[in-house]
Design an enzyme around this catalytic site. Structure first.
Site, PDB file in Angstrom:
ATOM      1  N   ASP A   1      46.102  30.072  35.236  1.00 40.00           N
ATOM      2  CA  ASP A   1      45.014  28.599  35.500  1.00 40.00           C
ATOM      3  C   ASP A   1      45.615  27.704  36.206  1.00 40.00           C
ATOM      4  O   ASP A   1      46.794  27.260  35.733  1.00 40.00           O
ATOM      5  CB  ASP A   1      44.779  28.350  33.523  1.00 40.00           C
TER       6      ASP A   1
ATOM      7  N   TYR B   1      46.321  19.724  39.164  1.00 38.17           N
ATOM      8  CA  TYR B   1      47.426  19.184  38.982  1.00 38.17           C
ATOM      9  C   TYR B   1      48.401  19.353  40.162  1.00 38.17           C
ATOM     10  O   TYR B   1      49.935  19.652  39.348  1.00 38.17           O
ATOM     11  CB  TYR B   1      47.612  21.113  38.050  1.00 38.17           C
TER      12      TYR B   1
ATOM     13  N   LYS C   1      40.142  24.069  39.243  1.00 35.87           N
ATOM     14  CA  LYS C   1      38.325  23.761  38.540  1.00 35.87           C
ATOM     15  C   LYS C   1      38.436  22.420  39.405  1.00 35.87           C
ATOM     16  O   LYS C   1      39.831  22.321  40.091  1.00 35.87           O
ATOM     17  CB  LYS C   1      39.171  23.119  37.223  1.00 35.87           C
TER      18      LYS C   1
ATOM     19  N   HIS D   1      35.347  20.608  35.442  1.00 35.77           N
ATOM     20  CA  HIS D   1      37.194  19.828  34.079  1.00 35.77           C
ATOM     21  C   HIS D   1      37.085  19.372  33.927  1.00 35.77           C
ATOM     22  O   HIS D   1      37.001  19.273  32.177  1.00 35.77           O
ATOM     23  CB  HIS D   1      38.202  19.587  35.705  1.00 35.77           C
TER      24      HIS D   1
ATOM     25  N   GLN E   1      36.031  25.843  29.053  1.00 33.93           N
ATOM     26  CA  GLN E   1      37.776  25.699  28.063  1.00 33.93           C
ATOM     27  C   GLN E   1      37.386  24.907  27.280  1.00 33.93           C
ATOM     28  O   GLN E   1      37.512  23.870  27.998  1.00 33.93           O
ATOM     29  CB  GLN E   1      38.460  25.599  29.841  1.00 33.93           C
TER      30      GLN E   1
ATOM     31  N   ASN F   1      59.323  27.826  30.651  1.00 32.23           N
ATOM     32  CA  ASN F   1      61.010  28.857  29.618  1.00 32.23           C
ATOM     33  C   ASN F   1      60.269  30.659  30.273  1.00 32.23           C
ATOM     34  O   ASN F   1      59.869  30.760  28.846  1.00 32.23           O
ATOM     35  CB  ASN F   1      60.954  28.583  28.421  1.00 32.23           C
ATOM     36  N   LYS F   2      61.372  31.488  30.870  1.00 35.78           N
ATOM     37  CA  LYS F   2      61.144  32.802  30.595  1.00 35.78           C
ATOM     38  C   LYS F   2      61.305  33.466  28.626  1.00 35.78           C
ATOM     39  O   LYS F   2      60.640  34.813  29.190  1.00 35.78           O
ATOM     40  CB  LYS F   2      62.328  33.158  31.675  1.00 35.78           C
TER      41      LYS F   2
ATOM     42  N   ARG G   1      60.282  32.120  26.266  1.00 40.24           N
ATOM     43  CA  ARG G   1      58.968  31.584  25.262  1.00 40.24           C
ATOM     44  C   ARG G   1      57.485  32.999  26.242  1.00 40.24           C
ATOM     45  O   ARG G   1      56.893  32.993  25.639  1.00 40.24           O
ATOM     46  CB  ARG G   1      58.643  30.621  25.587  1.00 40.24           C
TER      47      ARG G   1
ATOM     48  N   ASN H   1      55.343  34.760  24.974  1.00 45.95           N
ATOM     49  CA  ASN H   1      54.029  34.751  24.364  1.00 45.95           C
ATOM     50  C   ASN H   1      52.964  36.126  24.461  1.00 45.95           C
ATOM     51  O   ASN H   1      51.948  35.725  24.226  1.00 45.95           O
ATOM     52  CB  ASN H   1      53.590  33.414  25.015  1.00 45.95           C
TER      53      ASN H   1
END
Length: 331
Positions: A59, A64, A94, A127, A195, A274-275, A277, A281
């Protein structure tokens, strides 16, 4: 062997067939890339690591500034054999508020595709239900730069994006039921997705019921509570209720929150570079919360949503729109 492991991990992630459009099924969890202040390399490396771990849903957004590194990472993953082709990933981007003008929608998506170095996005979202004066994104924006939102004109242009094949599916983000009520009467293509924020302190039950009735799939952003812009802390990650459940289940608080969101029938986009996390996830699909867990989470106090006013500087006046058009939360 990396590609074999990656493919096996990706196969373990459930997928959702979107209710409109012709996109490939959406993996139930995606990596968010709202990393405006990080160098491009951080996003590129995180996306590559995520693909290696089994993520296939990504996403991004024009706002961003991560479209380019995301596209670079996908191309690199193909070169390395981590994935067979671009078609194996699901990419969402978006349209920003400054682009929410009927004549700017298609050109804006073409610019996004140039950034991504892709021929199409799987999903293209509005967005925010807010329109600002055309130009580069400014945050916070001047109040006088707010413009009336042309729901009919902008959505018709979004539909053109799908007809042209530039987007396989189209949808919205941060829309309340009132915004959808202003869009659906003239929509020839129903938004595939809305979203919005969904997490244990922001259940959004009323809006989720509305979307289900209208055939709109809900995708959660900030499933872990989002960034702490106000300095008040993170009510999800600091929740004693979730910590108690996590301890009893042998999981992290984040995994409990993500699992709860998934059990609501909601897909989710979660940002971490972070690899470890990233790996954690993905580990939410082979276990369930108990009825007691769900009851406890249902009783967590809910936060008040703040609408779009935070996007504008506190000084100045809204000269072209009514303040109610900006402060649309909790409707």
């Amino acid at each position: 062997m990396a590609s074999t492991r990656s493919t096996a991990a990706a196969a373990a992630v459930p997928e959702v067939a979107l209710p409109s459009g012709n996109a490939r099924p959406m993996p139930a969890i995606g990596l968010g890339t709202a990393a405006i202040f990080l160098p491009h390399e951080a996003t590129r490396d995180a996306v590559l690591a995520a693909i290696e771990l089994g993520f296939r849903h990504f996403d991004t957004a024009y706002l961003y500034r991560t479209e380019k590194p995301l596209g670079e990472a996908v191309a690199e993953a193909v070169r390395r054999g981590l994935i067979g082709s671009r078609e194996e990933v699901f990419v969402t981007s978006k349209l920003w508020c400054t682009q929410c003008h009927p004549d700017l929608v298609v050109p804006s998506l073409r610019e996004t595709l140039q950034n991504l170095q892709m021929e199409y996005v799987d999903l293209y979202l509005i967005h925010q239900p807010i329109c600002q004066k055309p130009g580069p994104p400014v945050f916070p924006a001047k109040r006088e730069d707010a413009r009336p939102f042309d729901f009919k004109g902008v959505w018709r242009a979004m539909e053109e994006c799908q007809r042209l094949g530039l987007a396989r599916a189209i949808g919205v983000s941060n829309f309340t039921a009132k915004h959808l009520d202003r869009t659906l009467p003239f929509a020839t293509i129903t938004p595939a997705v809305n979203q919005v924020e969904v997490n244990p302190v922001c259940h959004q039950e009323k809006l989720r019921r509305y979307c289900a009735e209208k055939g709109i799939h809900v995708v959660a952003f900030s499933p872990l509570g989002g960034q702490d812009w106000t300095g008040k802390g993170n009510a999800v990650l600091e929740s004693e209720v979730l910590a108690e459940i996590a301890k009893a289940r042998g999981k992290s608080v984040a995994q409990v929150s993500l699992r709860w969101v998934y059990e609501q029938g909601v897909s989710l986009v979660v940002k971490t570079y972070n690899k470890e996390r990233l790996k954690q996830n993905l580990e939410i699909f082979d276990w369930e919360l108990t009825d007691e867990d769900r009851l406890k989470i249902s009783q967590i106090p809910q936060k008040k949503l703040e609408g779009g006013a935070f996007m504008f500087a506190p000084e100045g006046e809204f000269t072209s729109v009514d303040i109610s058009e900006i402060n649309f939360a909790d409707e």
